[in-house]
Design a protein around this motif. Structure first.
Motif, PDB file in Angstrom:
ATOM      1  N   SER A 155       0.837  -1.297   0.013  1.00  0.00           N
ATOM      2  CA  SER A 155       0.011   0.055   0.033  1.00  0.00           C
ATOM      3  C   SER A 155       0.802   1.326   0.080  1.00  0.00           C
ATOM      4  O   SER A 155       1.983   1.245   0.833  1.00  0.00           O
ATOM      5  CB  SER A 155      -0.657   0.129   1.174  1.00  0.00           C
ATOM      6  OG  SER A 155      -1.990  -0.999   1.276  1.00  0.00           O
ATOM      7  N   PHE A 156       0.507   2.183  -1.047  1.00  0.00           N
ATOM      8  CA  PHE A 156       1.391   3.368  -0.919  1.00  0.00           C
ATOM      9  C   PHE A 156       0.430   4.420  -1.730  1.00  0.00           C
ATOM     10  O   PHE A 156      -0.343   3.933  -2.647  1.00  0.00           O
ATOM     11  CB  PHE A 156       2.664   3.480  -1.224  1.00  0.00           C
ATOM     12  CG  PHE A 156       3.129   3.093  -2.649  1.00  0.00           C
ATOM     13  CD1 PHE A 156       2.810   4.071  -3.774  1.00  0.00           C
ATOM     14  CD2 PHE A 156       3.225   1.903  -3.123  1.00  0.00           C
ATOM     15  CE1 PHE A 156       3.051   3.398  -5.093  1.00  0.00           C
ATOM     16  CE2 PHE A 156       3.426   1.515  -4.344  1.00  0.00           C
ATOM     17  CZ  PHE A 156       3.377   2.207  -5.377  1.00  0.00           C
ATOM     18  N   GLU A 157       0.787   5.681  -1.752  1.00  0.00           N
ATOM     19  CA  GLU A 157      -0.168   6.574  -2.656  1.00  0.00           C
ATOM     20  C   GLU A 157       1.001   7.648  -2.931  1.00  0.00           C
ATOM     21  O   GLU A 157       1.613   8.407  -2.111  1.00  0.00           O
ATOM     22  CB  GLU A 157      -1.141   7.248  -1.762  1.00  0.00           C
ATOM     23  CG  GLU A 157      -2.201   8.365  -2.759  1.00  0.00           C
ATOM     24  CD  GLU A 157      -3.109   8.775  -1.949  1.00  0.00           C
ATOM     25  OE1 GLU A 157      -3.606  10.111  -1.800  1.00  0.00           O
ATOM     26  OE2 GLU A 157      -3.960   7.998  -1.376  1.00  0.00           O
ATOM     27  N   LEU A 158       0.966   7.987  -4.258  1.00  0.00           N
ATOM     28  CA  LEU A 158       2.191   8.780  -4.994  1.00  0.00           C
ATOM     29  C   LEU A 158       1.282   9.864  -5.336  1.00  0.00           C
ATOM     30  O   LEU A 158       0.737   9.657  -6.731  1.00  0.00           O
ATOM     31  CB  LEU A 158       3.090   8.029  -5.682  1.00  0.00           C
ATOM     32  CG  LEU A 158       4.536   8.671  -5.905  1.00  0.00           C
ATOM     33  CD1 LEU A 158       5.251   8.878  -4.855  1.00  0.00           C
ATOM     34  CD2 LEU A 158       5.134   7.920  -7.112  1.00  0.00           C
ATOM     35  N   GLU A 159       1.448  11.140  -5.082  1.00  0.00           N
ATOM     36  CA  GLU A 159       1.042  12.354  -5.752  1.00  0.00           C
ATOM     37  C   GLU A 159       2.062  12.874  -6.796  1.00  0.00           C
ATOM     38  O   GLU A 159       3.339  12.498  -6.669  1.00  0.00           O
ATOM     39  CB  GLU A 159       0.657  13.359  -4.875  1.00  0.00           C
ATOM     40  CG  GLU A 159      -0.578  12.642  -3.887  1.00  0.00           C
ATOM     41  CD  GLU A 159      -1.157  14.030  -2.928  1.00  0.00           C
ATOM     42  OE1 GLU A 159      -0.657  14.994  -2.939  1.00  0.00           O
ATOM     43  OE2 GLU A 159      -1.997  13.916  -2.284  1.00  0.00           O
ATOM     44  N   GLN A 160       1.856  13.860  -7.548  1.00  0.00           N
ATOM     45  CA  GLN A 160       2.495  14.423  -8.578  1.00  0.00           C
ATOM     46  C   GLN A 160       3.738  15.279  -7.656  1.00  0.00           C
ATOM     47  O   GLN A 160       3.367  15.966  -6.780  1.00  0.00           O
ATOM     48  CB  GLN A 160       1.703  15.109  -9.507  1.00  0.00           C
ATOM     49  CG  GLN A 160       1.158  14.688 -10.496  1.00  0.00           C
ATOM     50  CD  GLN A 160       0.706  15.199 -11.519  1.00  0.00           C
ATOM     51  OE1 GLN A 160      -0.511  15.846 -11.564  1.00  0.00           O
ATOM     52  NE2 GLN A 160       1.515  15.529 -12.683  1.00  0.00           N
ATOM     53  N   GLY A 161       4.892  14.934  -8.091  1.00  0.00           N
ATOM     54  CA  GLY A 161       6.068  15.743  -7.375  1.00  0.00           C
ATOM     55  C   GLY A 161       6.494  14.871  -6.490  1.00  0.00           C
ATOM     56  O   GLY A 161       7.555  15.398  -6.012  1.00  0.00           O
ATOM     57  N   GLU A 162       5.981  13.803  -5.938  1.00  0.00           N
ATOM     58  CA  GLU A 162       6.815  12.871  -4.949  1.00  0.00           C
ATOM     59  C   GLU A 162       7.050  11.993  -5.750  1.00  0.00           C
ATOM     60  O   GLU A 162       6.441  10.778  -6.318  1.00  0.00           O
ATOM     61  CB  GLU A 162       5.563  12.375  -3.972  1.00  0.00           C
ATOM     62  CG  GLU A 162       4.851  13.563  -3.084  1.00  0.00           C
ATOM     63  CD  GLU A 162       4.013  12.992  -1.969  1.00  0.00           C
ATOM     64  OE1 GLU A 162       3.949  11.918  -1.986  1.00  0.00           O
ATOM     65  OE2 GLU A 162       3.738  13.641  -1.202  1.00  0.00           O
ATOM     66  N   HIS A 163       8.537  11.657  -5.734  1.00  0.00           N
ATOM     67  CA  HIS A 163       9.209  10.606  -6.570  1.00  0.00           C
ATOM     68  C   HIS A 163       9.549   9.337  -5.788  1.00  0.00           C
ATOM     69  O   HIS A 163       9.938   9.635  -4.418  1.00  0.00           O
ATOM     70  CB  HIS A 163      10.639  11.160  -7.075  1.00  0.00           C
ATOM     71  CG  HIS A 163      10.178  12.589  -7.689  1.00  0.00           C
ATOM     72  ND1 HIS A 163       9.789  12.594  -9.115  1.00  0.00           N
ATOM     73  CD2 HIS A 163      10.637  13.807  -7.356  1.00  0.00           C
ATOM     74  CE1 HIS A 163       9.644  14.015  -9.486  1.00  0.00           C
ATOM     75  NE2 HIS A 163      10.126  14.631  -8.364  1.00  0.00           N
ATOM     76  N   LEU A 164       9.342   8.249  -6.041  1.00  0.00           N
ATOM     77  CA  LEU A 164       9.254   6.884  -5.505  1.00  0.00           C
ATOM     78  C   LEU A 164      10.561   6.021  -6.027  1.00  0.00           C
ATOM     79  O   LEU A 164      10.903   6.145  -7.218  1.00  0.00           O
ATOM     80  CB  LEU A 164       8.125   6.268  -5.541  1.00  0.00           C
ATOM     81  CG  LEU A 164       8.457   4.732  -4.794  1.00  0.00           C
ATOM     82  CD1 LEU A 164       8.304   4.855  -3.314  1.00  0.00           C
ATOM     83  CD2 LEU A 164       7.002   3.937  -5.295  1.00  0.00           C
ATOM     84  N   MET A 165      11.523   5.435  -5.171  1.00  0.00           N
ATOM     85  CA  MET A 165      12.295   4.652  -5.544  1.00  0.00           C
ATOM     86  C   MET A 165      12.180   3.228  -5.078  1.00  0.00           C
ATOM     87  O   MET A 165      12.092   3.264  -3.853  1.00  0.00           O
ATOM     88  CB  MET A 165      13.723   5.014  -5.335  1.00  0.00           C
ATOM     89  CG  MET A 165      14.970   4.238  -5.691  1.00  0.00           C
ATOM     90  SD  MET A 165      16.707   5.013  -5.379  1.00  0.00           S
ATOM     91  CE  MET A 165      17.706   3.545  -5.710  1.00  0.00           C
ATOM     92  N   ILE A 166      12.116   2.238  -5.898  1.00  0.00           N
ATOM     93  CA  ILE A 166      11.927   0.915  -5.508  1.00  0.00           C
ATOM     94  C   ILE A 166      13.171   0.244  -5.478  1.00  0.00           C
ATOM     95  O   ILE A 166      13.977   0.071  -6.401  1.00  0.00           O
ATOM     96  CB  ILE A 166      10.897   0.221  -6.382  1.00  0.00           C
ATOM     97  CG1 ILE A 166       9.510   1.080  -6.250  1.00  0.00           C
ATOM     98  CG2 ILE A 166      10.746  -1.163  -5.720  1.00  0.00           C
ATOM     99  CD1 ILE A 166       8.285   0.634  -6.992  1.00  0.00           C
ATOM    100  N   THR A 167      13.535  -0.348  -4.316  1.00  0.00           N
ATOM    101  CA  THR A 167      15.091  -1.260  -4.348  1.00  0.00           C
ATOM    102  C   THR A 167      14.858  -2.489  -3.578  1.00  0.00           C
ATOM    103  O   THR A 167      13.666  -2.585  -2.993  1.00  0.00           O
ATOM    104  CB  THR A 167      15.989  -0.341  -3.524  1.00  0.00           C
ATOM    105  OG1 THR A 167      17.447  -1.060  -3.819  1.00  0.00           O
ATOM    106  CG2 THR A 167      15.690  -0.124  -2.133  1.00  0.00           C
ATOM    107  N   GLY A 168      15.932  -3.255  -3.660  1.00  0.00           N
ATOM    108  CA  GLY A 168      15.894  -4.658  -3.363  1.00  0.00           C
ATOM    109  C   GLY A 168      16.493  -5.427  -3.908  1.00  0.00           C
ATOM    110  O   GLY A 168      17.060  -5.135  -4.947  1.00  0.00           O
ATOM    111  N   SER A 169      17.098  -6.667  -3.435  1.00  0.00           N
ATOM    112  CA  SER A 169      17.832  -7.386  -3.986  1.00  0.00           C
ATOM    113  C   SER A 169      17.050  -8.042  -5.292  1.00  0.00           C
ATOM    114  O   SER A 169      16.050  -7.903  -5.491  1.00  0.00           O
ATOM    115  CB  SER A 169      18.311  -8.733  -3.148  1.00  0.00           C
ATOM    116  OG  SER A 169      17.143  -9.552  -2.821  1.00  0.00           O
ATOM    117  N   ASN A 170      18.047  -8.866  -6.185  1.00  0.00           N
ATOM    118  CA  ASN A 170      17.441  -9.571  -7.510  1.00  0.00           C
ATOM    119  C   ASN A 170      16.527 -10.380  -7.287  1.00  0.00           C
ATOM    120  O   ASN A 170      16.575 -11.411  -6.247  1.00  0.00           O
ATOM    121  CB  ASN A 170      18.783 -10.003  -8.402  1.00  0.00           C
ATOM    122  CG  ASN A 170      19.601  -8.746  -8.531  1.00  0.00           C
ATOM    123  OD1 ASN A 170      19.242  -7.646  -9.184  1.00  0.00           O
ATOM    124  ND2 ASN A 170      21.123  -9.179  -8.990  1.00  0.00           N
TER     125      ASN A 170
END
Length: 756
Positions: free
Chosen positions: A519-534
């Protein structure tokens, strides 16, 4: 010679000669008419090179009724072809005719085959006034005409031989003139039958290919081209569309002529022979039909199943060759040519082994078929011809049933008997040929059943693939996941049920959940980075956000609609077939680019932003057409993907490790430029240096539990995490001295053991 003929004979001969001369004159003038028309076509002014280049770039023109006019440059001219896409209402109406069949179904000549063939025929022949229907009617007319001409030729053949035996020179010349007159429509009819059969096959293939392409290459929320293998389990779709449709159309157009013409021959020839054979001969003729059908039906193998298996193995071999072509560079880097050759050779041997088994099966079948059709029918024919001679009182009975002419001599009985024999023998030979083609048609029908099953499988699979769920409506432009389980899509319930009908206990419905309750909510101007191992599911999250995968666990997905809302750039860059300009504006087309009012100067600014401003000069301009997949390097292709983002300027851009082959300085400038354009970034990456361009960090645990954590970058919580990481690193550095001491001890022990 004309003086020796009576007025009626002279009149008939003159009419025949006049008709022949008239036809000869028209035939002689036919090449002149054709050349005149060709000159009129060739006299059209040629277009300039600029117009040809423009047509090649534009490809098509949108019409007001929704159709497209393709512009095809050919020999200095531009041909126009109108393409009308299949409407969604037509696709929805046809879906009812394509229910799924169980996987255990084997192709055969039964009700299922007729239902499948009828459903496909409704697509190939959409209406009775279509071009396909007109060609079908014309083909049927010429097939019937050829049968009528065959009867006429058989009767004329007997008449010529009768006149020859009775030494009737006038009758012989009249028969010879009629023979040449009949040759004109006969040869034309044979040519038109072959032409119309090929034309019908081509028209059906065009109709079915266009329909299948409209169904297969569907846009969101269907995306059948992407989901058919994953959610429906149908592989090698390219084999179905390119080869199986062509083979089906060739088989269907050929089988029609091989069934209608011989069937009509059997009826007409049997009726003609019954006049000379009598009741006994006609009864024996039908007995011969029955015995032949029983023998050949008993020895006929399952050609339909064999054809279906051959098409599948052909598709596997073709897919293997295509895989090597697509991955040639990777294979070359690994030096895997020998391994790939072994894989392809095994696939080819499986195909050849199956084909050889078909050939072995056909040996016994064709031996029996040839013996029955050629020799048994010929022997039966001689017996049937002998019936009027040996078992009837009127020995002169033949095709010509009128009484003897006044001026006929003593050899009239022999001449009439010869006429009967020649006409009957020719009809029997044609009858044997018709029966043989009908028996061959039975084998062809079995092969057609196999091809019909494969084509029906493709269409029914595409029709029954359910559309993806639409995103939940939102009052504002946001990208949000609410309690979503991210997992690999499973086989659709309809296809799982069809498989379970033949495979009890299958667990194809069980899927793998990678991330739970996201769950997450991303509005314009809020930049998200998704990371984790392969392999933890980062790209799977991007697929759910982009609408390629459905949300699992009953969760909801919200996102703006269309490429102006969410635009995805994958790690493996895709280069479309076309010009350099097409690479930047993809998936838009050149007509859309022209309609938007954008200019080449804007495109140059975009290339400058991604450090590719040198490409137009290096490659020869915007209209240069090359195989860009091989021309551009890995870094250039990834930067071209970012150029597409800058061209379309979406509200949200999902960047799935799409800058892994780009240097850090160029990567940073591209991220800054994207943010300056107002594009909200959702980045999937393992590079810590990219965190500075984002405001939130989503970390996927990757421990098999589906855990995840979402943090805001720059908060106290993040600083505490960094402090803990620093303390952990310092503790590891403190142990360096102890590790070095232990290393020296081990080196001393090894040196002591090596000394004598």
């Amino acid at each position: 010679m004309l003086a020796t003929l009576d007025p009626k004979q002279r009149r008939s001969l003159l009419v025949a000669l006049f008709t022949l001369l008239l036809l000869r004159g028209r035939i002689a003038d036919l090449p002149k008419c054709i050349l005149s028309r060709l000159r009129n076509v060739a006299s059209r002014p040629e277009v300039s090179q600029e117009e040809l280049a423009q047509a090649l770039q534009q490809v098509y023109v949108d019409e007001p009724d929704g159709s497209k006019t393709l512009l095809v440059p050919y020999k200095g001219k531009i041909s126009k072809v109108t393409i009308k896409p299949t409407s969604p209402s037509t696709l929805a109406a046809n879906a009812k005719r394509f229910p799924l069949v169980p996987a255990s179904h084997k192709p055969s000549l039964d009700k299922t085959f007729l239902r499948q063939l009828w459903a496909i025929m409704r697509i190939a022949f959409p209406s009775w006034h279509s071009k396909e229907s007109l060609i079908f009617v014309s083909h049927s007319f010429f097939l019937v005409l050829r049968t009528v001409l065959s009867v006429a030729v058989a009767r004329l053949d007997g008449r010529i031989v009768r006149d020859l035996v009775s030494a009737d020179g006038v009758g012989f010349l009249k028969g010879l003139g009629l023979w040449f007159l009949l040759a004109i429509p006969s040869t034309y009819t044979n040519s038109m039958i072959r032409h119309l059969q090929a034309k019908l096959s081509l028209r059906m293939r065009t109709r079915l290919t266009r329909y299948t392409d409209d169904l297969y290459l569907s846009s969101a929320p269907d995306l059948r081209y992407y989901r058919v293998a994953l959610e429906a389990g149908l592989d090698d779709v390219d084999q179905y569309i390119t080869s199986d449709i062509a083979a089906f159309c060739d088989a269907l157009s050929g089988i029609y002529g091989n069934v209608l013409k011989p069937s009509l021959d059997l009826v007409l020839f049997t009726s003609q022979l019954s006049r000379s054979l009598g009741i006994r001969g006609t009864a024996m003729l039908f007995l011969n039909y029955y015995i032949t059908a029983k023998i050949l039906r008993a020895v006929t193998p399952a050609f339909g199943r064999l054809a279906a298996v051959e098409a599948r193995l052909e598709g596997e071999y073709r897919a293997g060759m295509g895989r090597v072509g697509r991955e040639s560079e990777e294979v070359a880097f690994y030096g895997g040519g020998l391994q790939e050759r072994s894989i392809l050779w095994r696939a080819y041997l499986r195909l050849i082994k199956h084909v050889n088994s078909i050939y072995k099966i056909r040996i016994a079948y064709e031996w029996t078929e040839d013996f029955v059709i050629k020799y048994l029918w010929s022997a039966a024919g001689y017996c049937l011809i002998s019936i009027p001679v040996f078992f009837t009182r009127r020995r002169h009975v033949g095709v010509q049933t009128q009484g003897p002419k006044p001026r006929e001599g003593v050899d009239n009985e022999v001449a009439n008997r010869t006429e009967t024999y020649i006409s009957s023998r020719r009809l029997l030979l044609s009858l044997a040929d018709a029966g043989g083609r009908l028996m061959y048609a039975y084998k062809d029908l079995l092969e057609l059943a196999g091809l019909t099953t494969r084509l029906y499988t493709l269409l029914s699979t595409l029709h029954n693939l359910p559309p993806l769920p639409l995103p939940s409506p939102s009052a504002k432009d946001i990208v949000a996941l609410r309690n979503v389980d991210v997992g690999v899509p499973t086989i659709a319930p309809a296809f799982a049920a069809a498989d379970d009908a033949s495979e009890s206990g299958s667990n194809k419905g069980a899927g793998t959940v990678l991330v739970k309750g996201l769950s997450f909510e991303l509005e314009q101007g809020e930049h998200l980075m998704i990371t984790g191992s392969n392999g933890v599911g980062k790209t799977a999250i991007a697929r759910v956000l982009a609408g390629l995968w459905a949300a699992q666990g009953g969760g909801e997905v919200s996102r703006p609609w269309g490429k102006s809302g969410v635009f995805v750039v994958p790690q493996r860059a895709y280069m479309v077939t076309g010009t350099l300009l097409d690479q930047i504006i993809y998936p838009d087309t050149y007509p859309q680019f022209v309609a938007s009012g954008r200019t080449h100067e804007e495109l140059m600014d975009i290339l400058t932003a991604v450090n590719l401003a040198y490409l137009p000069a290096r490659e020869g301009g915007w209209t240069t057409r090359k195989e860009w997949r091989d021309v551009l390097s890995g870094g250039e292709k990834q930067r071209m993907g970012m150029a597409r983002v800058f061209y379309h300027r979406p509200k949200f851009a999902i960047l799935d490790e799409c800058t892994s082959a780009v240097s850090s300085d160029v990567e940073g400038r591209m991220y800054e430029h994207a943010k300056s354009l107002g594009i909200t970034l959702i980045t999937i990456s393992l590079r810590p240096a990219l965190m500075r361009y984002h405001t939130q960090l989503l970390t996927v645990a990757g421990d098999g539990t589906g855990r995840w954590s979402l943090k805001r970058i720059g908060t106290a919580e993040e600083r505490m995490d960094l402090d803990r990481e620093i303390v952990s690193l310092e503790n590891r550095l403190a142990e360096v001295g102890r590790w070095e001491a232990r290393l020296k001890e081990l080196e001393q022990l090894l040196s002591a053991q090596e000394s004598p």
